[in-house]
Structures are given as C-alpha cells and as structure tokens.
Design a protein around this motif. Structure first.
Motif, PDB file in Angstrom:
ATOM      1  N   ALA A   1       3.528   7.249   2.643  1.00  0.00           N
ATOM      2  CA  ALA A   1       3.605   5.926   3.268  1.00  0.00           C
ATOM      3  C   ALA A   1       3.826   4.874   2.190  1.00  0.00           C
ATOM      4  CB  ALA A   1       2.321   5.627   4.039  1.00  0.00           C
ATOM      5  N   ASP A   2       4.585   3.842   2.553  1.00  0.00           N
ATOM      6  CA  ASP A   2       4.851   2.730   1.644  1.00  0.00           C
ATOM      7  C   ASP A   2       5.015   1.494   2.516  1.00  0.00           C
ATOM      8  OD1 ASP A   2       5.726   0.883  -0.205  1.00  0.00           O
ATOM      9  OD2 ASP A   2       7.229   2.206  -1.101  1.00  0.00           O
TER      10      ASP A   2
ATOM     11  N   GLU B   1      -3.103   0.194  -3.836  1.00  0.00           N
ATOM     12  CA  GLU B   1      -2.714  -1.163  -3.480  1.00  0.00           C
ATOM     13  C   GLU B   1      -1.923  -1.742  -4.641  1.00  0.00           C
ATOM     14  OE1 GLU B   1      -5.554  -3.708  -1.270  1.00  0.00           O
ATOM     15  OE2 GLU B   1      -6.947  -2.042  -1.635  1.00  0.00           O
ATOM     16  N   MET B   2      -0.708  -2.165  -4.355  1.00  0.00           N
ATOM     17  CA  MET B   2       0.181  -2.723  -5.367  1.00  0.00           C
ATOM     18  C   MET B   2       0.074  -4.251  -5.317  1.00  0.00           C
ATOM     19  SD  MET B   2       1.270   0.253  -6.083  1.00  0.00           S
ATOM     20  CE  MET B   2       2.709   0.217  -7.083  1.00  0.00           C
TER      21      MET B   2
ATOM     22  N   LEU C   1      -2.799  -3.254   7.261  1.00  0.00           N
ATOM     23  CA  LEU C   1      -3.972  -4.007   7.695  1.00  0.00           C
ATOM     24  C   LEU C   1      -5.196  -3.389   7.028  1.00  0.00           C
ATOM     25  CD1 LEU C   1      -3.214  -4.201  11.526  1.00  0.00           C
ATOM     26  CD2 LEU C   1      -2.838  -5.981   9.801  1.00  0.00           C
ATOM     27  N   THR C   2      -6.106  -4.235   6.572  1.00  0.00           N
ATOM     28  CA  THR C   2      -7.354  -3.752   5.988  1.00  0.00           C
ATOM     29  C   THR C   2      -8.463  -3.948   7.007  1.00  0.00           C
ATOM     30  OG1 THR C   2      -6.623  -4.368   3.777  1.00  0.00           O
ATOM     31  CG2 THR C   2      -8.982  -3.975   4.080  1.00  0.00           C
TER      32      THR C   2
ATOM     33  N   VAL D   1       0.864  -1.180   0.000  1.00  0.00           N
ATOM     34  CA  VAL D   1       0.000   0.000   0.000  1.00  0.00           C
ATOM     35  C   VAL D   1       0.904   1.234   0.000  1.00  0.00           C
ATOM     36  CG1 VAL D   1      -1.771   1.291   1.256  1.00  0.00           C
ATOM     37  CG2 VAL D   1      -1.833  -1.211   1.250  1.00  0.00           C
ATOM     38  N   VAL D   2       0.651   2.131  -0.962  1.00  0.00           N
ATOM     39  CA  VAL D   2       1.431   3.358  -1.101  1.00  0.00           C
ATOM     40  C   VAL D   2       0.475   4.542  -1.058  1.00  0.00           C
ATOM     41  CG1 VAL D   2       3.000   4.666  -2.582  1.00  0.00           C
ATOM     42  CG2 VAL D   2       3.193   2.173  -2.468  1.00  0.00           C
ATOM     43  N   VAL D   3       0.790   5.523  -0.202  1.00  0.00           N
ATOM     44  CA  VAL D   3      -0.008   6.747  -0.080  1.00  0.00           C
ATOM     45  C   VAL D   3       0.839   7.909  -0.584  1.00  0.00           C
ATOM     46  CG1 VAL D   3      -1.241   8.292   1.497  1.00  0.00           C
ATOM     47  CG2 VAL D   3      -1.180   5.826   1.955  1.00  0.00           C
TER      48      VAL D   3
END
Length: 132
Positions: free
Chosen positions: A34-35, A123-124, A40-41, A24-26
């Motif tokens: 963030a990376d 989401e990668m 957690l989902t 997950v990358v923001v």
C-alpha cells in the motif's frame, strides 16, 4: 451467538479518526502493498494508532479475502484479507470494516494492517513539512 452490541465512543472509550498529513507505505517481503497520501489515523482509547488506507491505494491483487471475521462494539464487524506473497505471516494480516458504525463511518472502504504481519508501516514526511 456472539454479542453484537453497539457502543458509542465517549470519555471512557474515546475514538478519533483524522486525515494523516503524511504518506503511509506498507511493505512486506520487499513489495509495496500500500502507498497512500489519503490515509486516516484512528486513535482508540489507549491502543496504538492505526492507519486506515483507502482501497484505491492498496494493491488488492496481492490480497485474498478469508473467512475470518471479528466484531468490535465500537466499530462493527471486521472482514479479513491475507497478503498472498506473505505466506503464513501474511494470513489475516489485513482487516476492514465494510459497514462501520456511524461513529467511525469514514473508515469505510479503508484497510488496516497488523504491524507484526508486515515488514513496515512507514509514515513519510508530507511535502509541506519544514516549508514556510
């Protein structure tokens, strides 16, 4: 004084927290905030899923703690951060439950981002995706 009740998730208000197998990358303003490969989902009732990212995977130098706070009877008291390079859009864009209720205790030390206050929460695909 506000109502600080504690409610337990159940059939009428389910909450699940699971490890996200994807990265997950923001991002905001061309910067990676963030990376994480350890997000957690959290899925709560009919709300959209929320990615909770460990603090260790967030560039905390880009965040500034604010006085804003909210209370969720299912999760606890949330503290907020603004994303400094985000300007007005980044105000109170990030929240965290520093002492979450027992039902969601695994989101402790994680941060979540409002999707409309960042450029993307992407989401990668996991490295294992498509491999046999």
């Amino acid at each position: 004084m506000s109502d600080k009740s504690i409610r337990i998730p159940g059939p009428d208000h389910p909450i699940t927290v699971e490890h996200n197998p994807c990265g997950v990358v923001v991002t905001l303003g061309g910067r990676t905030i963030a990376d994480s490969r350890d997000a957690l989902t959290l899925r709560e009732a009919s709300y959209p899923p929320v990615q909770y990212i460990p603090r260790k995977d967030v560039d905390m130098s880009l965040l500034q703690r604010t006085d804003h706070s909210t209370h969720c009877p299912y999760k606890g008291d949330a503290a907020y951060y603004s994303i400094i390079p985000g300007g007005e859009r980044g105000e109170n864009a990030v929240w965290t439950y520093e002492t979450p209720h027992a039902a969601v205790s695994n989101i402790k030390d994680h941060l979540a981002f409002y999707p409309d206050r960042v450029d993307s929460i992407e989401e990668m695909a996991s490295p294992e995706a498509g491999s046999f």
